[in-house]
Design a protein around this motif. Structure first.
Motif, PDB file in Angstrom:
ATOM      1  N   GLY A  14      -6.445  62.670 -11.713  1.00 29.43           N
ATOM      2  CA  GLY A  14      -7.777  62.218 -11.627  1.00 29.43           C
ATOM      3  C   GLY A  14      -7.912  60.868 -12.429  1.00 29.43           C
ATOM      4  N   THR A  15      -9.064  60.336 -12.392  1.00 26.38           N
ATOM      5  CA  THR A  15      -9.296  59.391 -13.468  1.00 26.38           C
ATOM      6  C   THR A  15     -10.456  59.555 -14.440  1.00 26.38           C
ATOM      7  N   ASP A  16     -11.118  60.507 -14.243  1.00 22.25           N
ATOM      8  CA  ASP A  16     -12.243  60.987 -15.152  1.00 22.25           C
ATOM      9  C   ASP A  16     -11.693  61.761 -16.311  1.00 22.25           C
ATOM     10  N   SER A  17     -12.390  62.103 -17.443  1.00 27.30           N
ATOM     11  CA  SER A  17     -12.027  62.878 -18.434  1.00 27.30           C
ATOM     12  C   SER A  17     -12.499  64.288 -17.817  1.00 27.30           C
ATOM     13  N   PRO A  18     -12.182  65.424 -18.199  1.00 30.60           N
ATOM     14  CA  PRO A  18     -12.913  66.632 -17.688  1.00 30.60           C
ATOM     15  C   PRO A  18     -14.427  66.683 -18.130  1.00 30.60           C
ATOM     16  N   ALA A  19     -14.810  66.363 -19.315  1.00 33.68           N
ATOM     17  CA  ALA A  19     -16.295  66.129 -19.526  1.00 33.68           C
ATOM     18  C   ALA A  19     -16.932  64.940 -18.753  1.00 33.68           C
ATOM     19  N   ALA A  20     -16.216  63.970 -18.618  1.00 34.06           N
ATOM     20  CA  ALA A  20     -16.954  62.934 -17.683  1.00 34.06           C
ATOM     21  C   ALA A  20     -17.200  63.635 -16.186  1.00 34.06           C
ATOM     22  N   LEU A  21     -16.065  64.217 -15.870  1.00 35.23           N
ATOM     23  CA  LEU A  21     -16.187  64.520 -14.336  1.00 35.23           C
ATOM     24  C   LEU A  21     -17.553  65.749 -14.299  1.00 35.23           C
ATOM     25  N   VAL A  22     -17.485  66.521 -15.065  1.00 36.51           N
ATOM     26  CA  VAL A  22     -18.673  67.587 -15.186  1.00 36.51           C
ATOM     27  C   VAL A  22     -20.110  66.865 -15.193  1.00 36.51           C
ATOM     28  N   ARG A  23     -20.115  65.999 -16.054  1.00 38.23           N
ATOM     29  CA  ARG A  23     -21.278  65.152 -16.234  1.00 38.23           C
ATOM     30  C   ARG A  23     -21.615  64.453 -14.879  1.00 38.23           C
ATOM     31  N   ALA A  50     -18.774  70.679 -21.552  1.00 43.13           N
ATOM     32  CA  ALA A  50     -19.722  69.856 -21.017  1.00 43.13           C
ATOM     33  C   ALA A  50     -20.384  70.550 -19.907  1.00 43.13           C
ATOM     34  N   ALA A  51     -19.995  71.532 -19.267  1.00 45.40           N
ATOM     35  CA  ALA A  51     -20.751  72.193 -18.134  1.00 45.40           C
ATOM     36  C   ALA A  51     -22.105  73.005 -18.856  1.00 45.40           C
ATOM     37  N   GLY A  52     -21.734  73.483 -20.013  1.00 45.02           N
ATOM     38  CA  GLY A  52     -22.937  74.272 -20.709  1.00 45.02           C
ATOM     39  C   GLY A  52     -23.902  73.283 -21.174  1.00 45.02           C
ATOM     40  N   GLU A  53     -23.417  72.010 -21.694  1.00 43.40           N
ATOM     41  CA  GLU A  53     -24.416  71.042 -22.106  1.00 43.40           C
ATOM     42  C   GLU A  53     -25.226  70.320 -20.880  1.00 43.40           C
ATOM     43  N   SER A  54     -24.642  70.234 -19.650  1.00 40.23           N
ATOM     44  CA  SER A  54     -25.170  69.642 -18.322  1.00 40.23           C
ATOM     45  C   SER A  54     -25.983  70.749 -17.639  1.00 40.23           C
ATOM     46  N   ASP A 295     -18.200  80.564 -15.671  1.00 38.29           N
ATOM     47  CA  ASP A 295     -19.421  80.604 -16.387  1.00 38.29           C
ATOM     48  C   ASP A 295     -20.460  79.867 -15.504  1.00 38.29           C
ATOM     49  N   LEU A 296     -21.321  80.929 -15.050  1.00 36.90           N
ATOM     50  CA  LEU A 296     -22.372  80.383 -14.146  1.00 36.90           C
ATOM     51  C   LEU A 296     -23.779  80.689 -15.107  1.00 36.90           C
ATOM     52  N   ARG A 297     -24.723  79.665 -14.734  1.00 38.17           N
ATOM     53  CA  ARG A 297     -25.796  79.913 -15.587  1.00 38.17           C
ATOM     54  C   ARG A 297     -27.159  79.852 -14.735  1.00 38.17           C
TER      55      ARG A 297
END
Ligand code: AMP
Ligand code: ZN
Ligand code: FE
Ligand code: FE
Length: 297
Positions: A14-23, A50-54, A295-297
């Motif tokens: 892919g082309t996104d970083s893992p964090a960018a992808l999640v955001r 990133a998922a936790g933050e988003s 990790d579901l919230r």
């Protein structure tokens, strides 16, 4: 609730970083996203943070490159312990197979008069754990030979094209056992897309179900509505969980936007329950196994 269980970051092709992808998943209105890079779990940590933050739910996955009877099959392994020795060894073999293929691909392209080097490919595959054909495609774009990845595949990189070189795939039946031993569940990816349609007949899917397969990716951009209807009926008859996902690759794949295909919430519930019981079973037979869990919230 919108759930996308199939995406790739720049830790594979892919082309996104893992964090960018999640955001981006959060911005696209997804409630749950899985990161399923090819043959690697390296992006999980950053994606989960990133998922936790988003405020997005996160499901850890790996899309494992497998082989079945001379064909190619992609297997989505969710919730596994990537440090499980048997699984880690086999994923290492697949990654090594990718690295070993690269010189042959470059040699063939040079034989066609294209001035490209292994270093050019490694330069564009920067963050990836191993080079793939899409990185060769990116190097060809950089050299001005093709306009996009699709053109590179059609002209040079697909089976039957002049720079195609096969590589190692993990034997699928053995990989099913390894996924279970590592405390995860296995879902066959896009069974009726280009690569795997010939291999995954209804009979073959039934055999995989007997060998411990948990689910079938029914909804995928490379499968027609009619394919999905047939696969859905087949999966239901086999007692399989039915999933869907975008196979997002950032800018690397057009028409695969986040959430363009999704997993119904009731099927996510079934998948999560299967992950819980797979984790428990694996730990019961080997207390050192650390399944990743969602990790579901
Ligand atoms: P590899 O794993 O290195 O053999 O490359 C396979 C990957 O290339 C797939 O997982 C897709 O992400 C990508 N791919 C395959 N066919 C195409 C295509 N026609 N256009 C763009 N990407 C493709
Ligand atoms: Zn890919
Ligand atoms: Fe795939
Ligand atoms: Fe994929």
């Amino acid at each position: 609730m919108r759930v996308d269980l199939h995406t790739h970051s720049h830790r594979s092709d892919g082309t996104d970083s893992p964090a960018a992808l999640v955001r981006a998943a959060a911005a696209a209105g997804l409630d749950v996203v899985a990161l399923t890079d090819h043959d690697a779990a390296d992006g999980w940590g950053a994606a989960q943070r990133a998922a936790g933050e988003s405020g997005v739910g996160f499901v850890p996955g790996i899309e494992v490159s497998c082989s079945l009877d001379d064909g190619t099959v992609h297997l989505l392994a969710y919730g596994v312990d990537p440090a499980h020795p048997g699984l880690a060894t086999e994923l290492g073999r697949v990654l090594q197979g990718r690295a070993r293929r690269l010189p042959g691909v470059v040699r063939r392209l040079r034989g066609l008069g294209i001035e490209i080097t292994e270093a050019d490919v490694r330069a564009v595959s920067g963050e990836a754990v191993a080079p793939g054909r899409p990185h060769v495609a990116d190097a060809l774009i950089g050299a001005g030979v093709v306009g996009d990845r699709r053109e590179a595949f059609v002209r040079f990189l697909m089976p039957g094209r002049p720079a195609y070189v096969p590589r190692y795939g993990a034997p699928l039946r053995e990989m099913l056992a390894l996924v279970a031993a590592a405390g995860g569940v296995a879902v066959v990816a896009h069974p009726w897309s280009r690569g795997s349609r010939r291999v995954l007949s209804p009979g073959a899917l039934a055999e995989l179900a007997r060998l411990g397969l948990t689910g079938v990716e029914v909804w995928h951009r490379d499968q027609s509505e009619r394919d999905s209807r047939e696969l859905s009926a087949l999966a239901r008859d086999l007692g399989q969980v039915q999933t869907g996902g975008s196979d997002y690759h950032g800018l690397g794949k057009v028409d695969h936007d986040l959430g363009c295909r999704t997993t119904p919430p009731d099927q996510l519930e079934r998948l999560l329950a299967a992950m819980d019981s797979a984790a428990q079973q694996a730990r019961a037979s080997d207390p050192s196994v650390r399944p990743a869990g969602a990790d579901l919230r």
